[in-house]
Design an enzyme around this catalytic site. Structure first.
Site, PDB file in Angstrom:
ATOM      1  NE  ARG A 217      -3.715   1.907   0.557  1.00  0.00           N
ATOM      2  CZ  ARG A 217      -3.859   3.420   0.305  1.00  0.00           C
ATOM      3  NH1 ARG A 217      -3.049   4.107   0.012  1.00  0.00           N
ATOM      4  NH2 ARG A 217      -4.983   4.009   0.767  1.00  0.00           N
ATOM      5  CD  GLU A 225     -10.779   2.118  -2.969  1.00  0.00           C
ATOM      6  OE1 GLU A 225     -10.432   1.406  -3.859  1.00  0.00           O
ATOM      7  OE2 GLU A 225     -10.129   2.409  -2.449  1.00  0.00           O
ATOM      8  NE  ARG A 259      -3.664  -2.642   2.107  1.00  0.00           N
ATOM      9  CZ  ARG A 259      -4.901  -1.708   1.985  1.00  0.00           C
ATOM     10  NH1 ARG A 259      -5.177  -1.974   0.487  1.00  0.00           N
ATOM     11  NH2 ARG A 259      -5.462  -1.147   1.986  1.00  0.00           N
TER      12      ARG A 259
END
Length: 327
Positions: A217, A225, A259
């Site tokens: 990330r 998004e 992540r």
């Protein structure tokens, strides 16, 4: 002065050989009072010296922490002991910050961060824990503008000691299965390798490369998004920047989704900087307060590029909240 004090001064507060007015790691001479304006390693060393002599903590510290002076005194007792035992003693802000964080790891987060701020030392989220040097990135491993999957060779110096023996065995057995054209067995073995967090990739010379998988990330930015306006454009911009290239990733932490959160560098370029300047992302101020990030976002806003061409673009974190989605 005592051995402990001489140790601290020798390692952090002694004048350098380049000038009588210059002091190592922060510029605090032995007679100065450490403040937030001087900061750094020598300021902390100076105050530890003063605490050993007077049992008094710095006056201004209470403005940045929540605990009492009695509690602060306990911190300095622990820090003094840890500092004296450190071999070598901290010489950089990052080293000093890690020592403080480790020594006070059971104390309140607000107190630890307040102490670090007082000395101008890096906060926990801004400390690089380790670096990844990836294999070339594939477009299929980039789902959106701020997330990607990368692979690091198992022969990498950091990775090699940590590869499970079972993975090595499975790789060897898979190679033999493929050589005998038992592809069904080879596929089963590769699934076992994948389930262990690895994958066998094909290199440029058609040789197999065992690699560790990491989900990344990008720190400090939040892109629209995929289903949001400009989401696909942000994704394509990241693909254009990193596809087929090896990356340097400076990892700060791990998020709640497993992540690794970090900075992405590619051929000397800072990827988050480019994404912000091109209007492909928002500065994610809730998690990363670096001033250069908001500066780059503001520059894109002023030029009305990328997502800022819209008069009122929706914030990704608000969109996710409304959709009850992830981070």
């Amino acid at each position: 002065m005592g051995n402990a004090l001489r140790f601290l001064y020798r390692n952090c507060c002694e004048p350098t050989t380049q000038g009588s007015n210059q002091y190592q790691y922060g510029g605090v001479p032995p007679t100065a009072t450490a403040t937030t304006t001087t900061g750094g390693v020598s300021a902390l060393a100076h105050d530890l010296n003063q605490y050993q002599i007077t049992s008094q903590v710095p006056e201004g510290l209470s403005e940045l922490v929540v605990s009492s002076k009695k509690a602060q005194a306990k911190w300095y007792t622990k820090l003094l002991k840890t500092w004296k035992e450190a071999k070598p003693a901290p010489k950089t802000p990052e080293q000093a910050s890690k020592l403080v964080i480790q020594t006070l790891k059971h104390h309140q987060k607000a107190d630890v961060e307040g102490l670090l701020k007082y000395y101008g030392l890096p906060l926990p989220h801004s400390l690089v824990k380790f670096e990844l040097h990836t294999l070339p990135v594939e477009a299929k491993d980039i789902p959106d503008g701020d997330t990607l999957t990368v692979y690091v060779s198992a022969k990498d110096r950091r990775e090699a000691p940590n590869v499970p023996k079972a993975v090595h065995v499975a790789v060897s057995q898979r190679t033999k299965a493929r050589a005998s054209k038992d592809y069904q067995k080879a596929d089963v073995l590769h699934k076992n390798i994948i389930d262990a967090g690895y994958r066998v990739l094909t290199g440029s010379n058609n040789k197999d490369i065992l690699a560790k998988k990491y989900r990344i990330r990008l720190s400090g930015i939040d892109c629209p998004e995929s289903k949001m306006p400009y989401g696909q454009e942000a994704k394509q911009e990241l693909i254009k920047l990193v596809q087929g290239k090896c990356l340097l990733i400076k990892v700060y932490t791990e998020d709640r989704y497993g992540r690794l959160v970090g900075d992405i560098h590619c051929n000397g370029k800072f990827i988050q900087e480019i994404m912000l300047k091109k209007g492909c992302a928002w500065h994610y101020a809730a998690y990363d307060k670096r001033p250069e990030l908001i500066k780059w976002e503001n520059a894109a806003r002023a030029k009305r590029v990328g997502l800022w061409a819209s008069p009122n673009p929706e914030k990704p974190w608000e969109w996710r909240k409304n959709k009850h989605d992830g981070n």
